[in-house]
Design a protein around this motif. Structure first.
Motif, short mmCIF file in Angstrom:
data_model
loop_
_atom_site.label_atom_id
_atom_site.label_comp_id
_atom_site.label_asym_id
_atom_site.label_seq_id
_atom_site.Cartn_x
_atom_site.Cartn_y
_atom_site.Cartn_z
N LEU B 58 0.81 -1.22 0.00
CA LEU B 58 0.00 0.00 0.00
C LEU B 58 0.85 1.27 0.00
O LEU B 58 0.33 2.37 -0.09
CB LEU B 58 -0.93 0.02 1.23
CG LEU B 58 -1.98 -1.09 1.27
CD1 LEU B 58 -2.74 -1.03 2.58
CD2 LEU B 58 -2.92 -0.98 0.09
N PRO B 71 -1.33 -8.83 -2.25
CA PRO B 71 -2.58 -8.82 -1.51
C PRO B 71 -3.19 -10.20 -1.28
O PRO B 71 -3.92 -10.40 -0.31
CB PRO B 71 -3.50 -7.97 -2.40
CG PRO B 71 -2.81 -7.84 -3.71
CD PRO B 71 -1.37 -8.04 -3.46
N LEU B 76 -3.75 -7.37 6.50
CA LEU B 76 -3.25 -6.24 7.29
C LEU B 76 -4.36 -5.72 8.18
O LEU B 76 -5.46 -5.44 7.71
CB LEU B 76 -2.77 -5.13 6.34
CG LEU B 76 -2.51 -3.75 6.96
CD1 LEU B 76 -1.29 -3.79 7.87
CD2 LEU B 76 -2.32 -2.69 5.90
N ALA B 98 -15.11 -10.65 4.41
CA ALA B 98 -13.67 -10.79 4.26
C ALA B 98 -13.28 -12.16 3.73
O ALA B 98 -12.09 -12.43 3.53
CB ALA B 98 -12.97 -10.53 5.59
N GLN B 152 -9.75 -13.90 6.68
CA GLN B 152 -8.96 -13.73 5.46
C GLN B 152 -8.03 -14.91 5.21
O GLN B 152 -7.60 -15.13 4.08
CB GLN B 152 -8.14 -12.44 5.53
CG GLN B 152 -8.97 -11.18 5.43
CD GLN B 152 -8.09 -9.94 5.51
OE1 GLN B 152 -7.96 -9.31 6.54
NE2 GLN B 152 -7.45 -9.60 4.40
#
Lengths: 282, 228
Positions: B58, B71, B76, B98, B152
């Motif tokens: 990012l 990603p 994060l 997510a 995630q």
């Protein structure tokens, strides 16, 4: 009493205006709910002022053609949305002051350009003229609603995620900017579609006020969207009736009704209303 | 969440970071081995958050390169999240959103819902899945974000001051979640200020000294510098 509510719609132009406003009442308030959630209420102001110079250019080029005015407004609205986004990224923060600067400039330029042409009544353009709602205007409103709803349904999930947590969207490789842009296009479409009946300065009212009011009626996003549509439909119908009987422009009549519903919601709604706060404190 | 399959290490090669035109980190090289648990420490303004964001892709590098990120592999959790707590969404929906491979248009599968419920259960929010965000305390909200990070299912997890602004019970509970992830073989990099916590639970430490340089190694070896 019933006659008072029904009689205005014996007129063809009133029926057309009602049909168009109801179509916009279904399409615009859900966008308003997202604008509120994204803390972009001010952006809607910028867009509504931003379309005025575009409409003026449309008139200058093609005369009083709704198509030319609509396309001009659309182009100007999109341009100003893109410039605002670019400025925000470029200069970092202070977005609100830049937005204020842009909408003041756009409105002043638009009004100046309209005044120079004399062929168009500024009051009608800014505040709506129900008599001008012809078939083209009606098809414009209905067409925009027909496009807006399915597109919003398609981008719903990424838009929710991007509205709540753009950082998460970026970190997981999502293309947040794309959904944001599609959303802005829908907002501009709805603002432009409403300008004949409601006026450029008022058409955002049908988008924002029901959305702001809906926050006091539901704690879920889907619930807020449903309530906002319901309130907008109510405001459109009552506003048009009032406009007919009291002979005031449709835009302010509908927006005042929507505003009244908002004040009522803020005072008495089941969520975060003044009544709730007072009850919680007592 | 099961064990994570072996992944390549996260490699930093002469990484240089700039923030607002100022170089804050110079020539940082090294690697985070798969399954390692690293504390990222340093005074305010030394670039801890910027480094995490750079690893997550990012923040643009001013020089050097980072390998093994991207990603798809990294989750994060930013610090003191500025999220709108009035957003009308339920805890279960937030966590389910997510899920990897959820896509934008299909509905969540029952298996994904089940995983989200299990994640909420693990962070101590069982029974609150239908709650909206505004009904949560600050500690509960951080627990919720941990559940989302869990959802995630990433091999590399980056946490930025995860225990700031939460009560001790929540911090202890979330630390145990973090140790679960470590036991599952995930690579963890955690920004922390509490040196006792670092020395007790984190085998490796990356200390940003503030002059653009870093000390990186076993916590015991870096420890003498920590007190300063």
């Amino acid at each position: 009493m019933l006659d008072l509510l029904v009689s205005p719609f014996a007129m063809g132009f009133m029926r057309r205006a009602l049909a168009g406003c109801l179509a916009l009442s279904v399409a615009a308030p859900p966008l308003g709910v997202f604008l509120v959630l994204r803390r972009m209420s001010l952006m809607s102001d910028v867009l509504q002022h931003g379309v005025v110079p575009g409409i003026a250019v449309g008139v200058a080029v093609a005369g009083l053609s709704l198509w030319a005015m609509g396309l001009g407004g659309l182009a100007a609205g999109l341009a100003i949305a893109l410039i605002a986004g670019w400025l925000a990224r470029r200069t970092g923060g202070r977005e609100d002051s830049q937005l204020a600067g842009m909408y003041l400039l756009a409105l002043a330029a638009g009004v100046a350009m309209i005044s120079m042409q004399r062929s168009i009544d500024l009051t009608h353009l800014l505040f709506g003229n129900v008599l001008a709602v012809d078939d083209t205007a009606l098809f414009g409103m209905a067409g925009v609603a027909t496009v807006t709803l399915p597109v919003l349904a398609l981008i719903w999930r990424p838009l929710v995620l991007e509205s709540f947590d753009p950082g998460f969207m970026a970190a997981t490789g999502g293309r947040g900017g794309l959904w944001h842009l599609i959303f802005l296009v829908l907002v501009v479409l709805c603002v432009v579609a409403g300008f004949v009946a409601l006026g450029t300065l008022m058409s955002v009212g049908l988008m924002m006020l029901p959305a702001i009011a809906a926050r006091h009626w539901s704690a879920s996003l889907a619930g807020q969207v449903r309530v906002s549509v319901l309130l907008a439909v109510l405001a459109s119908f009552c506003g048009l009736t009032i406009s007919y009987h009291l002979d005031i422009p449709t835009g302010p009549a509908i927006v005042m009704t929507a505003g009244g519903l908002w004040v009522l919601s803020m005072l008495t709604g089941p969520y975060a209303s003044l009544w709730r706060r007072a009850a919680a404190r007592a | 969440m099961g064990a994570v399959t072996l992944t390549p290490p996260l490699l930093l090669d002469r990484v240089r970071l700039q923030q607002g035109g100022r170089t804050i980190l110079e020539d940082l090289s090294g690697s985070f081995q798969p399954g390692s648990l690293t504390a990222l420490v340093g005074a305010n303004g030394t670039g801890k958050t910027t480094l995490l964001r750079a690893i997550a892709g990012l923040h643009k590098l001013a020089g050097g390169r980072i390998e093994g990120g991207g990603p798809q592999r990294i989750a994060l959790l930013p610090q003191g999240s500025q999220l709108d707590r009035g957003f009308p969404i339920s805890c279960l929906d937030l966590v389910t959103l997510a899920a990897p491979r959820l896509g934008w248009f299909r509905g969540a599968t029952p298996a994904q819902r089940q995983l989200a419920l299990e994640a909420l259960d693990r962070v101590g929010l069982a029974g609150l899945e239908g709650r909206s965000l505004q009904a949560l305390s600050a500690g509960q909200f951080q627990r919720l974000l941990f559940a989302r990070t869990m959802m995630q299912d990433a091999p590399v997890v980056l946490l930025d001051e995860p225990f700031t602004a939460v009560d001790t019970a929540t911090a202890a509970h979330l630390l145990s979640v973090l140790q679960d992830w470590h036991a599952q073989g995930r690579t963890l990099i955690v920004v922390l200020h509490d040196m006792k916590l670092v020395q007790r639970h984190f085998p490796r430490t990356l200390l940003l000294t503030g002059d653009g340089h870093a000390v990186w190694g076993a916590t015991a070896a870096v420890a003498p510098r920590l007190a300063a």
